[in-house]
Design a protein around this motif. Structure first.
Motif, PDB file in Angstrom:
ATOM      1  N   GLN A 144       0.806  -1.213   0.000  1.00 49.49           N
ATOM      2  CA  GLN A 144       0.000   0.000   0.000  1.00 49.49           C
ATOM      3  C   GLN A 144       0.847   1.274   0.000  1.00 49.49           C
ATOM      4  N   ASN A 145       1.971   1.267   0.711  1.00 50.50           N
ATOM      5  CA  ASN A 145       2.779   2.492   0.728  1.00 50.50           C
ATOM      6  C   ASN A 145       3.996   2.418  -0.191  1.00 50.50           C
ATOM      7  N   GLY A 146       3.996   1.445  -1.088  1.00 44.93           N
ATOM      8  CA  GLY A 146       5.014   1.413  -2.135  1.00 44.93           C
ATOM      9  C   GLY A 146       6.291   0.707  -1.759  1.00 44.93           C
ATOM     10  N   CYS A 147       6.184  -0.542  -1.323  1.00 43.58           N
ATOM     11  CA  CYS A 147       7.365  -1.316  -0.955  1.00 43.58           C
ATOM     12  C   CYS A 147       8.238  -1.601  -2.175  1.00 43.58           C
ATOM     13  N   LEU A 148       9.450  -2.045  -1.911  1.00 39.75           N
ATOM     14  CA  LEU A 148      10.327  -2.458  -3.000  1.00 39.75           C
ATOM     15  C   LEU A 148       9.742  -3.670  -3.716  1.00 39.75           C
TER      16      LEU A 148
END
Length: 335
Positions: A189-193
């Protein structure tokens, strides 16, 4: 229940505890991407060899994460001045004059002259893993504190799939490794690798700016004609978890769809025995020319003769002796 602070290994998407039998590393010639060491188990080395990355759980303590996060906020509020720092803003907020403090900053780079943040690069618990890839003599070549902003709807918070070696004019690639530590919980949701396992075994591919409708952040080059059907793994991580990955591993990150900033800190390490190369005529020539032109612009001199290697030499600092810096001067690049 409080989360116990003790390093363990994340094996793909599952976790398991190390057993005594895993600590025995047989003598073998099968390893190309790691060095003989007493830190990694056989299974850990094999996983990195096959996939090009390795996640170590709970590696950096909450106390240290708090110190680094607080320092970043002070830098953003201009309470602290750091020499030779590179400051980057997300393209969605670059033209705004009304976004204060850390909300305006997407990333800071080149913090080797700030002793508080550079402490991350010298953490013994981190360095003992780095040595497995670079050997005992190493330099911090590229340092970043990433503050991925909540996306405004333009999707500019994402990072295209790329290979870090594209930006580096030094070799050999197998003696370079990145450590990337989550400061907050990192999720889809928060833009992981996102990583493409095994791609570190391939070649350095041509990169360019992606053709995105709302533009792309400065220096965010991506692989040309990237195959979106390629298998990928999302690396969801808890605070303190650290991923080590090879510079040829194809990776990127998604859009931050939450109202909160996704924070992480990272360092690319290289063996002190790495050498610089001339990238003229190679797939790296485009980024080299862009960087050199930016340097000339910041110096106000379009005629100055600066090489791509020169720029990277100025961004490097020896790790083992925190008082000894590779250079006492550097170039300030403000985006």
């Amino acid at each position: 229940m409080a989360r116990k602070y003790s390093p363990t290994l994340q094996w793909t998407n599952n976790e398991f505890e190390k057993s005594p039998s895993m600590d025995v590393i047989p003598a073998t010639d099968e390893f190309n991407y790691t060095l003989q060491n007493n830190k990694l188990s056989y299974q850990q080395r094999k996983f990195y060899e096959d996939n090009g990355y390795l996640v170590i759980k709970n590696l950096v303590s909450p106390t240290k994460l708090g110190v680094y996060s607080d320092r970043f906020e002070k830098i953003c509020r201009k309470e602290v001045t750091v020499p030779f720092l590179t400051v980057m803003k997300d393209i969605a907020v670059t033209t705004s004059e009304f976004i204060p403090g850390e909300k305006a900053i997407a990333k800071i780079q080149d913090f080797i002259h700030d002793e508080v943040l550079f402490d991350y690069c010298c953490l013994p618990e981190l360095v003992e893993y780095v040595e497995c890839f670079t050997g005992p003599e190493m330099e911090a070549r590229h340092t970043m504190f990433i503050n991925k902003p909540p996306d405004t709807g333009s999707k500019t918070s994402r990072h295209p799939m790329h290979q870090d070696l594209y930006y580096f004019p030094f070799r050999p690639a197998n003696r370079i490794v990145c450590s990337w530590t989550a400061i907050v919980k990192v999720t889809k949701q928060n833009g992981c690798l996102v990583v493409a396992p095994g791609t570190h075994k391939g070649e350095l591919l041509p990169h360019c700016y992606p053709d995105w409708d709302n533009g792309v952040n400065k220096m965010y080059h991506g692989i040309q004609n990237y195959d979106l059907s390629q298998p990928r793994i999302h690396l969801e991580m808890e605070p303190g978890d650290t991923v080590f990955f090879h510079p040829l591993l194809i990776h990127g990150s998604g859009v931050n769809r939450t109202p909160h900033f996704r924070k992480s800190i990272s360092c690319h390490y290289a063996s002190s025995n790495c050498y610089y190369i001339d990238v003229t005529g190679s797939a790296q020539e485009t980024i080299a020319n862009e960087v050199k032109q930016l340097v000339r612009k910041r110096l106000g001199n379009n005629e100055i003769n600066v090489s791509f290697a020169d720029v990277w030499k100025l961004r490097s600092r020896e790790v083992k002796d925190k008082e000894k810096c590779i250079s006492t001067t550097a170039i300030i690049l403000h985006f």
